[in-house]
Design a protein around this motif. Structure first.
Motif, PDB file in Angstrom:
ATOM      1  N   LEU A   1      -5.533  -4.550  -1.520  1.00 32.68           N
ATOM      2  CA  LEU A   1      -4.643  -5.168  -2.273  1.00 32.68           C
ATOM      3  C   LEU A   1      -3.761  -4.197  -3.384  1.00 32.68           C
ATOM      4  CD1 LEU A   1      -6.988  -8.175  -3.556  1.00 32.68           C
ATOM      5  CD2 LEU A   1      -5.508  -8.057  -1.514  1.00 32.68           C
ATOM      6  N   GLN A   2      -2.523  -3.998  -2.915  1.00 40.85           N
ATOM      7  CA  GLN A   2      -1.786  -3.172  -3.756  1.00 40.85           C
ATOM      8  C   GLN A   2      -1.016  -4.013  -5.043  1.00 40.85           C
ATOM      9  OE1 GLN A   2       1.081  -1.132  -1.456  1.00 40.85           O
ATOM     10  NE2 GLN A   2       1.606   0.254  -3.379  1.00 40.85           N
ATOM     11  N   ALA A   3      -1.678  -3.953  -6.151  1.00 41.14           N
ATOM     12  CA  ALA A   3      -1.688  -4.731  -7.109  1.00 41.14           C
ATOM     13  C   ALA A   3      -2.638  -5.756  -7.258  1.00 41.14           C
ATOM     14  CB  ALA A   3      -0.177  -5.301  -7.424  1.00 41.14           C
ATOM     15  N   TYR A   4      -3.225  -6.141  -8.436  1.00 42.16           N
ATOM     16  CA  TYR A   4      -4.292  -6.999  -8.745  1.00 42.16           C
ATOM     17  C   TYR A   4      -3.947  -8.126  -9.871  1.00 42.16           C
ATOM     18  CZ  TYR A   4      -9.035  -8.993  -8.336  1.00 42.16           C
ATOM     19  OH  TYR A   4      -9.978  -9.786  -8.238  1.00 42.16           O
ATOM     20  N   GLY A   5      -2.777  -8.652  -9.609  1.00 33.84           N
ATOM     21  CA  GLY A   5      -2.505  -9.805 -10.589  1.00 33.84           C
ATOM     22  C   GLY A   5      -2.934 -11.052 -10.010  1.00 33.84           C
ATOM     23  N   GLN A   6      -2.113 -12.065 -10.231  1.00 37.36           N
ATOM     24  CA  GLN A   6      -2.695 -13.457 -10.084  1.00 37.36           C
ATOM     25  C   GLN A   6      -2.597 -13.636  -8.573  1.00 37.36           C
ATOM     26  OE1 GLN A   6      -3.795 -15.975 -12.068  1.00 37.36           O
ATOM     27  NE2 GLN A   6      -3.521 -14.534 -13.733  1.00 37.36           N
ATOM     28  N   VAL A   7      -1.605 -13.383  -7.933  1.00 31.99           N
ATOM     29  CA  VAL A   7      -1.710 -13.600  -6.451  1.00 31.99           C
ATOM     30  C   VAL A   7      -2.957 -12.635  -5.693  1.00 31.99           C
ATOM     31  CG1 VAL A   7      -0.324 -13.330  -4.283  1.00 31.99           C
ATOM     32  CG2 VAL A   7       0.720 -13.800  -6.026  1.00 31.99           C
ATOM     33  N   GLY A   8      -3.033 -11.445  -5.995  1.00 30.18           N
ATOM     34  CA  GLY A   8      -3.939 -10.539  -5.752  1.00 30.18           C
ATOM     35  C   GLY A   8      -5.370 -10.919  -5.871  1.00 30.18           C
ATOM     36  N   ARG A   9      -5.890 -11.665  -6.938  1.00 30.80           N
ATOM     37  CA  ARG A   9      -6.761 -12.151  -7.292  1.00 30.80           C
ATOM     38  C   ARG A   9      -7.201 -13.565  -6.481  1.00 30.80           C
ATOM     39  NH1 ARG A   9      -7.095 -11.144 -13.996  1.00 30.80           N
ATOM     40  NH2 ARG A   9      -5.917  -9.105 -13.728  1.00 30.80           N
ATOM     41  N   ASN A  10      -6.234 -14.287  -6.162  1.00 30.77           N
ATOM     42  CA  ASN A  10      -6.503 -15.415  -5.257  1.00 30.77           C
ATOM     43  C   ASN A  10      -6.663 -14.763  -3.805  1.00 30.77           C
ATOM     44  OD1 ASN A  10      -6.050 -18.401  -6.368  1.00 30.77           O
ATOM     45  ND2 ASN A  10      -4.756 -17.074  -7.426  1.00 30.77           N
ATOM     46  N   VAL A  11      -5.676 -13.927  -3.538  1.00 31.00           N
ATOM     47  CA  VAL A  11      -6.255 -13.100  -2.247  1.00 31.00           C
ATOM     48  C   VAL A  11      -7.667 -12.710  -1.871  1.00 31.00           C
ATOM     49  CG1 VAL A  11      -5.414 -11.345  -0.343  1.00 31.00           C
ATOM     50  CG2 VAL A  11      -3.499 -12.668  -1.592  1.00 31.00           C
ATOM     51  N   ALA A  12      -8.178 -11.834  -2.916  1.00 33.29           N
ATOM     52  CA  ALA A  12      -9.324 -11.550  -3.018  1.00 33.29           C
ATOM     53  C   ALA A  12     -10.388 -12.681  -3.147  1.00 33.29           C
ATOM     54  CB  ALA A  12      -9.755 -10.629  -4.298  1.00 33.29           C
ATOM     55  N   ARG A  13     -10.230 -13.837  -3.514  1.00 34.84           N
ATOM     56  CA  ARG A  13     -11.201 -14.938  -3.471  1.00 34.84           C
ATOM     57  C   ARG A  13     -11.021 -15.548  -2.165  1.00 34.84           C
ATOM     58  NH1 ARG A  13      -9.528 -19.865  -3.151  1.00 34.84           N
ATOM     59  NH2 ARG A  13      -7.229 -19.320  -4.235  1.00 34.84           N
ATOM     60  N   ILE A  14     -10.100 -15.566  -1.445  1.00 39.45           N
ATOM     61  CA  ILE A  14     -10.100 -16.229   0.003  1.00 39.45           C
ATOM     62  C   ILE A  14     -10.844 -15.356   0.918  1.00 39.45           C
ATOM     63  CG2 ILE A  14      -8.485 -16.913   1.798  1.00 39.45           C
ATOM     64  CD1 ILE A  14      -6.511 -17.830  -0.461  1.00 39.45           C
ATOM     65  N   ALA A  15     -10.310 -14.007   0.673  1.00 44.68           N
ATOM     66  CA  ALA A  15     -10.982 -12.917   1.529  1.00 44.68           C
ATOM     67  C   ALA A  15     -12.495 -12.820   1.664  1.00 44.68           C
ATOM     68  CB  ALA A  15     -10.500 -11.600   1.296  1.00 44.68           C
ATOM     69  N   GLN A  16     -13.255 -13.276   0.521  1.00 44.68           N
ATOM     70  CA  GLN A  16     -14.743 -13.347   0.253  1.00 44.68           C
ATOM     71  C   GLN A  16     -15.089 -14.425   0.972  1.00 44.68           C
ATOM     72  OE1 GLN A  16     -14.459 -13.008  -3.949  1.00 44.68           O
ATOM     73  NE2 GLN A  16     -14.601 -10.599  -4.223  1.00 44.68           N
ATOM     74  N   GLY A  17     -14.380 -15.452   1.079  1.00 48.78           N
ATOM     75  CA  GLY A  17     -14.831 -16.384   2.152  1.00 48.78           C
ATOM     76  C   GLY A  17     -14.841 -16.281   3.667  1.00 48.78           C
ATOM     77  N   PHE A  18     -14.102 -15.285   4.055  1.00 49.00           N
ATOM     78  CA  PHE A  18     -13.958 -14.542   5.434  1.00 49.00           C
ATOM     79  C   PHE A  18     -14.980 -13.556   5.489  1.00 49.00           C
ATOM     80  CE2 PHE A  18      -9.925 -16.796   5.379  1.00 49.00           C
ATOM     81  CZ  PHE A  18      -9.686 -16.983   6.702  1.00 49.00           C
ATOM     82  N   ASN A  19     -15.669 -13.121   4.473  1.00 48.57           N
ATOM     83  CA  ASN A  19     -16.729 -12.471   4.356  1.00 48.57           C
ATOM     84  C   ASN A  19     -15.987 -10.755   4.881  1.00 48.57           C
ATOM     85  OD1 ASN A  19     -19.111 -13.538   3.904  1.00 48.57           O
ATOM     86  ND2 ASN A  19     -19.156 -14.386   5.987  1.00 48.57           N
TER      87      ASN A  19
END
Length: 306
Positions: A137-155
């Motif tokens: 993730l290039q930047a870890y603001g609100q969008v980046g944090r939601n992308v990370a949350r979803i990505a962890q569901g994809f393992n």
């Protein structure tokens, strides 16, 4: 005091109703300008407004100078490069955004694009899975944090580069902090871009950055087209036939890229990251509440032109 909601691309009707209710219950006048065709229409409507709520609409020096009563502009969304911050500050006009209101919608679009890239645009050929892939993730603001949350569901394994975010914020979310753009691009199968367009970031992602990606790299941009060096992107795609580029921000050379690279590139027909009913309502009502809070109580928590 008049609050003007000016949107060339209208809010959903339910969002407009909610905004009207917030504004009128506060004793303020509500005015709606939708689907306008020229800047002159916006200037005329803004002439007597104390507040303006916009989406991707342009608030430049001409608009600001035509609105002598204006006290606040709220951009319903996270990005605010469509507002002239210097002129607004010089004229004493507060500019705010509504961070976080569209973030889940954008994050879900990132994954729509990631799946599309992994499955070769559903062209009938064998693709890959996202599970086990490395996402940067290039930047870890609100969008980046939601992308990370979803990505962890994809393992997926997730890392991020953001010099403005403390490492512990990332590690607490199960995200590996990175400390250079080189590490971000060289160490991830997919990179998702979430940086704003600033003098420092414009055209900062180009040939050398993109070709630093590993074999089969996928670059996804739901931020701003200006952060991409489009000539460098074309050169990278030409020399690295394994790389794909997908964007919610159609580049100026989109037709040429599509003609040359086919399914390796994808662009939405217009910016669609926040184009969900939920995001539309959330951002619009948040903007209305922020206008009321500022005009009534001087609250400026989300001011971006201090």
């Amino acid at each position: 005091m008049k609050v003007l909601v000016a949107t060339e691309k209208p809010f959903a009707a339910v969002a407009v109703d909610g905004m009207r209710k917030v504004i009128e219950e506060a004793g303020l006048e509500f005015e709606l300008l939708e689907k306008y065709k020229s800047a002159d229409e916006l200037k005329a409507a803004a002439a007597n407004a104390e507040a303006i709520i916009i989406r991707s609409d342009i608030i430049n020096a001409d608009i600001l100078e035509a609105a002598p009563k204006l006290k606040i502009v709220v951009r319903a969304g996270a990005g605010y490069d469509n507002v002239d911050l210097e002129t607004s500050k010089a004229q004493g006009v507060v500019v705010q955004n509504t961070p976080g209101q569209n973030s889940n919608a954008v994050a879900e679009l990132v994954f729509g694009m990631a799946v599309m890239a992994a499955r070769n645009s559903y062209n009938g050929t064998s693709g890959t899975e996202l599970r086990g892939k490395r996402l940067g993730l290039q930047a870890y603001g609100q969008v980046g944090r939601n992308v990370a949350r979803i990505a962890q569901g994809f393992n997926m394994s997730v890392s991020a580069f953001d010099p403005y975010c403390p490492d512990e914020v990332m590690t607490n979310d199960g995200v590996k902090p990175l400390h250079s753009v080189d590490d971000l691009y060289s160490g991830n199968d997919i990179v998702s871009v979430h940086i704003p367009a600033t003098p420092e970031t414009r055209k900062s992602i180009g040939y050398f950055t993109i070709t630093n990606m590993p074999l089969g790299g996928v670059l996804i941009n739901t931020a701003r087209k200006e952060v991409i060096d489009e000539d460098g992107l074309a050169k990278a795609l030409r020399e690295r036939p394994d790389i794909k580029y997908l964007a919610d921000v159609k580049p100026d050379n989109a037709d040429a890229l599509k003609a040359e690279f086919g399914d390796r590139v994808f662009f939405t027909p217009k910016k669609m990251g926040a184009q969900t009913a939920e995001a539309n309502i959330n951002a619009g009502i948040a903007a209305a509440r922020q206008v009321v809070a500022y005009l009534k109580n001087g609250e400026n928590r989300f001011q971006v032109n201090k």
